[in-house]
Scaffold this active site. Structure first.
Site, PDB file in Angstrom:
ATOM      1  N   ASP A   1      82.024  16.063  52.591  1.00 47.16           N
ATOM      2  CA  ASP A   1      82.416  15.648  53.935  1.00 47.16           C
ATOM      3  C   ASP A   1      82.824  16.893  54.726  1.00 47.16           C
ATOM      4  OD1 ASP A   1      83.179  12.867  55.378  1.00 47.16           O
ATOM      5  OD2 ASP A   1      84.531  14.452  56.049  1.00 47.16           O
ATOM      6  N   ILE A   2      82.219  17.096  55.900  1.00 49.92           N
ATOM      7  CA  ILE A   2      82.557  18.242  56.741  1.00 49.92           C
ATOM      8  C   ILE A   2      83.930  18.009  57.363  1.00 49.92           C
ATOM      9  CG2 ILE A   2      81.880  19.635  58.724  1.00 49.92           C
ATOM     10  CD1 ILE A   2      79.000  18.850  58.191  1.00 49.92           C
TER      11      ILE A   2
ATOM     12  N   ASN B   1      82.285  18.107  67.490  1.00 47.78           N
ATOM     13  CA  ASN B   1      81.523  17.377  68.511  1.00 47.78           C
ATOM     14  C   ASN B   1      82.287  17.302  69.823  1.00 47.78           C
ATOM     15  OD1 ASN B   1      79.103  16.766  67.184  1.00 47.78           O
ATOM     16  ND2 ASN B   1      79.970  14.975  66.175  1.00 47.78           N
TER      17      ASN B   1
ATOM     18  N   ASP C   1      75.010  18.910  65.827  1.00 48.40           N
ATOM     19  CA  ASP C   1      73.765  18.751  65.076  1.00 48.40           C
ATOM     20  C   ASP C   1      73.361  20.065  64.409  1.00 48.40           C
ATOM     21  OD1 ASP C   1      73.611  16.115  65.760  1.00 48.40           O
ATOM     22  OD2 ASP C   1      72.016  16.351  67.249  1.00 48.40           O
TER      23      ASP C   1
ATOM     24  N   GLU D   1      78.693  13.089  59.079  1.00 46.15           N
ATOM     25  CA  GLU D   1      78.992  14.369  58.430  1.00 46.15           C
ATOM     26  C   GLU D   1      79.071  14.255  56.917  1.00 46.15           C
ATOM     27  OE1 GLU D   1      83.101  12.738  59.707  1.00 46.15           O
ATOM     28  OE2 GLU D   1      80.986  12.462  60.190  1.00 46.15           O
TER      29      GLU D   1
END
Length: 346
Positions: free
Chosen positions: A205-206, A213, A222, A248
């Site tokens: 998971d980022i 964003n 993106d 993500e």
């Protein structure tokens, strides 16, 4: 027509190459037919023997799916294959025939793809192939290329090129119940006494991706996703399965090794992400949770164990790798806890 029907009936990408080799073998009455794919980074590509079939009752052969990249021959070791791929045209040469590798005439046809791994089809025959003999093969290859592109596009995430979530369940079930552990009547005793499969499932998971964003816009977001996917390809082996589950969240199905090996592989990936200079954003980090895949696992249950580990990693400060089994040993999580949908199972 029967060969085209058999080819387009396949939904397993790996078995598609086998169908192609079988069709060519029968159409030409060839001595052997084999498919080789190029794997590895662009600056270090190697030949992977995807499948090979021989006419005279010999068994099918291939490189193991889990073979180490450096054990495969370098691309430059086979100049005829290079020639066929570079020219986008077939190449024919005379070769030395042996009992194990019969047929003195070798025809190499490029397998040109828009998606997936490029490669070649090698055909050995007793006599040189004529233009008339090659015509139906070239038609078959065109159908093969179109169908392969359709399969690849349906199985891959459009943004990152990684495998998509729809392909995960089928691959996971192969990992959790290997054919080598199955007897004629069902699972072997070894499956009951040894629950390990040799696979590890990691969820990535980022960290703070929503802030990326919000601050930089979705186009930059993106770009971060695309770059993380690229780092995944560089960090893991060519036979490990890499997925984007959406947003993500990414998933890795890692083959082989013990817990410390899996920890090391995921930690190396975490460090590669943290040290990468993302344009405009700067540093990006990931939180990773992983678990060992067990024979009794369903995709949801194994995923949930790894996801619980990600949850703990987030609460411990992010930018870290935590294994479910280690968290159970430390008393942070309880063994056997699982969540499927909105129902908790204890």
């Amino acid at each position: 027509m029967a060969h085209l029907a058999a080819l387009t009936a396949q939904r397993d990408r790996e078995l598609l190459d086998v169908s192609l080799a079988q069709g060519v073998l029968e159409l030409l009455g060839a001595c052997s037919a084999g498919v080789y794919r190029l794997v590895g980074r662009e600056d270090e590509q190697r030949h992977w023997y995807q499948c090979g079939l021989a006419r005279k009752g010999q068994i099918a052969v291939s490189d193991p799916a889990w073979i180490d990249l450096h054990d495969l021959p370098d691309e430059a070791a086979y100049p005829v294959r290079q020639q066929a791929l570079a020219a986008r045209a077939l190449a024919q040469v005379e070769v030395h025939a042996t009992p194990l590798d019969p047929g003195p005439h070798l025809t190499v046809l490029p397998l040109l793809v828009e998606l997936g791994l490029p490669g070649v089809l090698e055909v050995r025959t007793e006599q040189p192939l004529t233009a008339a003999a090659l015509r139906p093969i070239q038609t078959l290859l065109k159908v093969f290329g179109n169908f392969q592109n359709l399969l690849e596009s349906s199985q891959r995430d459009a943004l990152t090129g990684l495998l998509n979530r729809q392909t995960f369940d089928a691959t996971f079930l192969k990992a959790s119940m290997p054919a080598s552990r199955m007897g004629a009547g069902g699972p072997s005793d070894d499956r009951r006494t040894n629950p390990a499969t040799g696979y590890w499932l990691g969820v990535v998971d980022i960290d703070h991706f929503k802030l990326v964003n919000d601050r930089f816009g979705h186009l930059i977001g993106d770009e971060v996703l695309v770059l993380v996917a690229r780092i995944m390809r560089q960090s893991f082996r060519h036979y490990d399965r890499l997925y984007r589950f959406g947003g993500e969240e990414f998933v890795v199905l890692l083959r082989g090794g013990i817990e410390s090996d899996a920890q090391g592989a995921f930690e190396r990936f975490r460090q590669n992400v943290a040290s990468y200079p993302f344009p405009q954003v700067g540093q990006v980090t990931v939180s990773v949770g992983f678990t060992e895949v067990r024979h009794q696992d369903t995709p949801n249950v194994a995923f949930q164990r790894a996801d619980e580990s990600v949850y703990v990693a987030k609460h411990q400060g992010r930018n870290r790798v935590l294994g479910y089994e280690g968290l159970v040993r430390d008393g942070v999580l309880r063994s056997g806890d699982a969540v499927i949908g909105d129902v908790e199972l204890f």
